[in-house]
Design a protein around this motif. Structure first.
Motif, PDB file in Angstrom:
ATOM      1  N   LEU A  80       0.882  -1.171   0.000  1.00  0.00           N
ATOM      2  CA  LEU A  80       0.000   0.000   0.000  1.00  0.00           C
ATOM      3  C   LEU A  80       0.915   1.214   0.000  1.00  0.00           C
ATOM      4  O   LEU A  80       1.672   1.422   0.940  1.00  0.00           O
ATOM      5  CB  LEU A  80      -0.902  -0.010   1.230  1.00  0.00           C
ATOM      6  CG  LEU A  80      -1.851   1.161   1.410  1.00  0.00           C
ATOM      7  CD1 LEU A  80      -2.855   1.245   0.270  1.00  0.00           C
ATOM      8  CD2 LEU A  80      -2.597   1.017   2.741  1.00  0.00           C
ATOM      9  N   GLU A  95       1.497   0.912 -10.524  1.00  0.00           N
ATOM     10  CA  GLU A  95       0.796  -0.307 -10.952  1.00  0.00           C
ATOM     11  C   GLU A  95       1.775  -1.295 -11.576  1.00  0.00           C
ATOM     12  O   GLU A  95       1.737  -2.495 -11.276  1.00  0.00           O
ATOM     13  CB  GLU A  95      -0.299   0.054 -11.949  1.00  0.00           C
ATOM     14  CG  GLU A  95      -1.132  -1.141 -12.347  1.00  0.00           C
ATOM     15  CD  GLU A  95      -2.246  -0.776 -13.314  1.00  0.00           C
ATOM     16  OE1 GLU A  95      -2.794  -1.711 -13.930  1.00  0.00           O
ATOM     17  OE2 GLU A  95      -2.565   0.414 -13.462  1.00  0.00           O
ATOM     18  N   CYS A 100      -0.532  -2.562  -4.732  1.00  0.00           N
ATOM     19  CA  CYS A 100      -1.927  -3.003  -4.660  1.00  0.00           C
ATOM     20  C   CYS A 100      -2.903  -1.855  -4.438  1.00  0.00           C
ATOM     21  O   CYS A 100      -4.090  -1.983  -4.705  1.00  0.00           O
ATOM     22  CB  CYS A 100      -2.089  -4.023  -3.530  1.00  0.00           C
ATOM     23  SG  CYS A 100      -1.125  -5.508  -3.789  1.00  0.00           S
ATOM     24  N   GLY A 101      -2.418  -0.751  -3.901  1.00  0.00           N
ATOM     25  CA  GLY A 101      -3.273   0.397  -3.636  1.00  0.00           C
ATOM     26  C   GLY A 101      -2.419   1.563  -3.194  1.00  0.00           C
ATOM     27  O   GLY A 101      -1.222   1.413  -2.963  1.00  0.00           O
ATOM     28  N   TYR A 102      -3.046   2.745  -3.102  1.00  0.00           N
ATOM     29  CA  TYR A 102      -2.288   3.902  -2.649  1.00  0.00           C
ATOM     30  C   TYR A 102      -3.193   4.858  -1.889  1.00  0.00           C
ATOM     31  O   TYR A 102      -4.403   4.868  -2.061  1.00  0.00           O
ATOM     32  CB  TYR A 102      -1.605   4.613  -3.815  1.00  0.00           C
ATOM     33  CG  TYR A 102      -2.529   5.465  -4.652  1.00  0.00           C
ATOM     34  CD1 TYR A 102      -2.649   6.836  -4.407  1.00  0.00           C
ATOM     35  CD2 TYR A 102      -3.296   4.916  -5.659  1.00  0.00           C
ATOM     36  CE1 TYR A 102      -3.497   7.622  -5.158  1.00  0.00           C
ATOM     37  CE2 TYR A 102      -4.148   5.695  -6.413  1.00  0.00           C
ATOM     38  CZ  TYR A 102      -4.249   7.042  -6.160  1.00  0.00           C
ATOM     39  OH  TYR A 102      -5.107   7.816  -6.891  1.00  0.00           O
ATOM     40  N   ALA A 115      -8.486   1.000   3.789  1.00  0.00           N
ATOM     41  CA  ALA A 115      -7.504   0.579   2.788  1.00  0.00           C
ATOM     42  C   ALA A 115      -6.741  -0.655   3.270  1.00  0.00           C
ATOM     43  O   ALA A 115      -6.501  -1.592   2.495  1.00  0.00           O
ATOM     44  CB  ALA A 115      -6.538   1.723   2.481  1.00  0.00           C
ATOM     45  N   MET A 119      -6.661  -4.429   1.605  1.00  0.00           N
ATOM     46  CA  MET A 119      -5.419  -5.130   1.266  1.00  0.00           C
ATOM     47  C   MET A 119      -5.404  -6.520   1.896  1.00  0.00           C
ATOM     48  O   MET A 119      -4.952  -7.483   1.271  1.00  0.00           O
ATOM     49  CB  MET A 119      -4.198  -4.340   1.735  1.00  0.00           C
ATOM     50  CG  MET A 119      -3.977  -3.008   1.067  1.00  0.00           C
ATOM     51  SD  MET A 119      -3.716  -3.110  -0.717  1.00  0.00           S
ATOM     52  CE  MET A 119      -5.301  -2.532  -1.289  1.00  0.00           C
TER      53      MET A 119
END
Length: 128
Positions: A80, A95, A100-102, A115, A119
């Motif tokens: 993350l 990406e 996986c996310g931010y 978030a 995850m």
């Protein structure tokens, strides 16, 4: 249940690391280690084998994107990303690196906890 998931917090700002660690620990997550740069993130990932790494993008020695690329080659830890930037180019690079996310800094508890939950769900699905 949350204790089973090992989390690393990687950021060059000690106050940011402390804030994130405290937010996570207050709700029962296990923050196993903290680091200040991408090189430490790689070393700590090898040592602790975390389920989730919360990592800043801009750091000295090695940035979060380079570290993520290396980590994702040797680990299934979810990453993350924390960033002060939300430019399209950075998100595309993130990406490609396997993020996986931010979250955009400054991070609030209302943004961080959902978030992290997402995850963990993704990590569980990937392991199944």
């Amino acid at each position: 249940m949350r204790q089973r998931y090992k989390i690393l917090v990687i950021d060059d700002e000690p106050i940011t690391r402390m804030d994130i660690r405290e937010m996570l620990q207050e709700v029962g997550y296990d923050v196993v280690a903290e680091g200040r740069n991408g090189k430490e993130a790689i070393e700590l990932t090898q040592k602790w084998k975390p389920n989730l790494i919360i990592m800043d993008v801009k750091m000295p020695i090695m940035d979060g994107l380079k570290a993520t690329k290396i980590i994702r080659d040797t680990s299934n830890s979810a990453v993350l990303l924390l960033t002060a930037y939300s430019q399209r180019e950075m998100l595309v690079e993130a990406e490609r690196a396997g993020v996986c996310g931010y979250l955009v800094k400054p991070v609030s508890e209302e943004e961080l906890l959902p978030a992290v939950e997402m995850m963990i769900v993704r990590h569980r699905q990937a392991e199944a």
